[in-house]
Design a protein around this motif. Sequence first.
Motif, mmCIF file in Angstrom:
data_model
loop_
_atom_site.group_PDB
_atom_site.id
_atom_site.type_symbol
_atom_site.label_atom_id
_atom_site.label_comp_id
_atom_site.label_asym_id
_atom_site.label_seq_id
_atom_site.Cartn_x
_atom_site.Cartn_y
_atom_site.Cartn_z
ATOM 1 N N SER B 5 0.830 -1.194 0.000
ATOM 2 C CA SER B 5 0.000 0.000 0.000
ATOM 3 C C SER B 5 0.866 1.246 0.000
ATOM 4 O O SER B 5 1.759 1.395 0.843
ATOM 5 C CB SER B 5 -0.909 -0.008 1.243
ATOM 6 N N GLN B 6 0.606 2.129 -0.938
ATOM 7 C CA GLN B 6 1.264 3.433 -0.979
ATOM 8 C C GLN B 6 0.157 4.469 -0.825
ATOM 9 O O GLN B 6 -0.629 4.672 -1.733
ATOM 10 C CB GLN B 6 2.025 3.619 -2.289
ATOM 11 N N SER B 7 0.114 5.095 0.333
ATOM 12 C CA SER B 7 -1.049 5.910 0.683
ATOM 13 C C SER B 7 -1.095 7.249 -0.039
ATOM 14 O O SER B 7 -2.167 7.834 -0.198
ATOM 15 C CB SER B 7 -1.090 6.140 2.195
ATOM 16 N N ASP B 8 0.039 7.753 -0.476
ATOM 17 C CA ASP B 8 0.076 9.049 -1.146
ATOM 18 C C ASP B 8 0.149 8.858 -2.648
ATOM 19 O O ASP B 8 1.127 8.326 -3.161
ATOM 20 C CB ASP B 8 1.287 9.863 -0.684
ATOM 21 N N ALA B 9 -0.871 9.301 -3.355
ATOM 22 C CA ALA B 9 -0.857 9.169 -4.802
ATOM 23 C C ALA B 9 0.049 10.211 -5.444
ATOM 24 O O ALA B 9 0.660 9.947 -6.484
ATOM 25 C CB ALA B 9 -2.267 9.304 -5.359
ATOM 26 N N HIS B 10 0.094 11.416 -4.828
ATOM 27 C CA HIS B 10 0.856 12.505 -5.427
ATOM 28 C C HIS B 10 1.478 13.356 -4.318
ATOM 29 O O HIS B 10 0.802 13.704 -3.350
ATOM 30 C CB HIS B 10 -0.078 13.365 -6.294
ATOM 31 N N VAL B 11 2.754 13.679 -4.493
ATOM 32 C CA VAL B 11 3.481 14.534 -3.555
ATOM 33 C C VAL B 11 4.157 15.642 -4.348
ATOM 34 O O VAL B 11 4.811 15.358 -5.371
ATOM 35 C CB VAL B 11 4.535 13.721 -2.771
ATOM 36 N N THR B 12 3.993 16.882 -3.885
ATOM 37 C CA THR B 12 4.653 18.019 -4.539
ATOM 38 C C THR B 12 5.627 18.651 -3.554
ATOM 39 O O THR B 12 5.255 18.960 -2.423
ATOM 40 C CB THR B 12 3.632 19.060 -5.012
ATOM 41 N N VAL B 13 6.852 18.815 -3.972
ATOM 42 C CA VAL B 13 7.889 19.422 -3.127
ATOM 43 C C VAL B 13 8.686 20.429 -3.951
ATOM 44 O O VAL B 13 8.633 20.417 -5.190
ATOM 45 C CB VAL B 13 8.844 18.366 -2.549
ATOM 46 N N PHE B 14 9.398 21.307 -3.256
ATOM 47 C CA PHE B 14 10.292 22.249 -3.921
ATOM 48 C C PHE B 14 11.696 21.658 -3.962
ATOM 49 O O PHE B 14 12.096 20.869 -3.093
ATOM 50 C CB PHE B 14 10.307 23.597 -3.201
ATOM 51 N N GLU B 15 12.429 22.065 -4.983
ATOM 52 C CA GLU B 15 13.811 21.614 -5.118
ATOM 53 C C GLU B 15 14.582 21.974 -3.856
ATOM 54 O O GLU B 15 14.464 23.095 -3.340
ATOM 55 C CB GLU B 15 14.467 22.253 -6.343
ATOM 56 N N GLY B 16 15.324 21.020 -3.336
ATOM 57 C CA GLY B 16 16.071 21.233 -2.107
ATOM 58 C C GLY B 16 15.352 20.754 -0.859
ATOM 59 O O GLY B 16 15.976 20.579 0.202
ATOM 60 N N ASP B 17 14.045 20.555 -0.964
ATOM 61 C CA ASP B 17 13.277 20.028 0.166
ATOM 62 C C ASP B 17 13.603 18.559 0.367
ATOM 63 O O ASP B 17 14.097 17.872 -0.540
ATOM 64 C CB ASP B 17 11.778 20.148 -0.095
ATOM 65 N N SER B 18 13.235 18.073 1.557
ATOM 66 C CA SER B 18 13.283 16.630 1.803
ATOM 67 C C SER B 18 11.935 16.024 1.432
ATOM 68 O O SER B 18 10.927 16.729 1.328
ATOM 69 C CB SER B 18 13.594 16.354 3.275
ATOM 70 N N VAL B 19 11.949 14.716 1.198
ATOM 71 C CA VAL B 19 10.698 14.039 0.863
ATOM 72 C C VAL B 19 10.703 12.664 1.491
ATOM 73 O O VAL B 19 11.762 12.030 1.636
ATOM 74 C CB VAL B 19 10.510 13.938 -0.667
ATOM 75 N N GLU B 20 9.532 12.208 1.920
ATOM 76 C CA GLU B 20 9.368 10.838 2.411
ATOM 77 C C GLU B 20 8.149 10.244 1.736
ATOM 78 O O GLU B 20 7.068 10.835 1.760
ATOM 79 C CB GLU B 20 9.199 10.793 3.924
ATOM 80 N N LEU B 21 8.338 9.073 1.140
ATOM 81 C CA LEU B 21 7.259 8.359 0.473
ATOM 82 C C LEU B 21 6.935 7.120 1.292
ATOM 83 O O LEU B 21 7.831 6.336 1.619
ATOM 84 C CB LEU B 21 7.682 7.962 -0.944
ATOM 85 N N ARG B 22 5.662 6.942 1.577
ATOM 86 C CA ARG B 22 5.275 5.879 2.492
ATOM 87 C C ARG B 22 4.888 4.591 1.773
ATOM 88 O O ARG B 22 4.267 4.635 0.704
ATOM 89 C CB ARG B 22 4.120 6.359 3.367
ATOM 90 N N CYS B 23 5.271 3.486 2.386
ATOM 91 C CA CYS B 23 4.943 2.165 1.870
ATOM 92 C C CYS B 23 4.641 1.264 3.049
ATOM 93 O O CYS B 23 5.455 1.146 3.973
ATOM 94 C CB CYS B 23 6.096 1.598 1.052
ATOM 95 N N ASN B 24 3.492 0.627 3.008
ATOM 96 C CA ASN B 24 3.135 -0.378 4.019
ATOM 97 C C ASN B 24 2.810 -1.686 3.315
ATOM 98 O O ASN B 24 2.280 -1.681 2.208
ATOM 99 C CB ASN B 24 1.946 0.099 4.851
ATOM 100 N N TYR B 25 3.150 -2.767 3.951
ATOM 101 C CA TYR B 25 2.949 -4.065 3.330
ATOM 102 C C TYR B 25 2.220 -4.983 4.301
ATOM 103 O O TYR B 25 2.175 -4.745 5.512
ATOM 104 C CB TYR B 25 4.287 -4.684 2.926
#
Lengths: 114, 114
Positions: B5-25
Amino acid sequence: EAGVTQSPRYAVLQEGQAVSFWCDPISGHDTLYWYQQPRDQGPQLLVYFRDEAVIDNSQLPSDRFSAVRPKGTNSTLKIQSAKQGDTATYLCASSLQGAGNTLYFGEGSRLIVV
Amino acid sequence: TQTVSQSDAHVTVFEGDSVELRCNYSYGGSIYLSWYIQHHGRGLQFLLKYYSGNPVVQGVNGFEAEFSKSDSSFHLRKASVHWSDSAVYFCAVSPYQGGRALIFGTGTTVSVSP
């Protein structure tokens, strides 16, 4: 080394027509996979081979889809009597035997059925 | 049956920002977990994978992922994103036993703004 090669890159069909997709895996890779990826969805396994043997084809619509890998190298995925619901990208991947081994994907074959 | 399961369909960030993409199994046995990236119109490319040992694994291009058995998660992170990180990211799972094929999540689209 050469990557996974797929052809054709694009195909547009009328409903009821047939199409074949071809895949040349990375040399030495014994395992070959075909995935179907509908637009904006994740890849869904259709079938995979180890050498020339089918390991799992449980998700392959057997009435219209067929896949072969006769010499354990190249593979062909054929769709007979295509339907609009078959519109998707067909991805081929290869790997070395063993769970968890990295999959190497081709660029995909984009199919549109109108 | 294993699921991803990937709960976030779309993530928008600015260049230089950090990002975390979630995955549950969801799976009861030993599994391999991996992340793949797909740039627009291309095939999937491997980023990293985990089976055992250090729960934080490093991948290509500054990506890392952390496994948590208690949360049944395998989240992907990057400390500082670049515009070229704009792509779809897929989490995948395969059981350790039986050499089964990868099962992919639905993907998270990352858009990096300048």
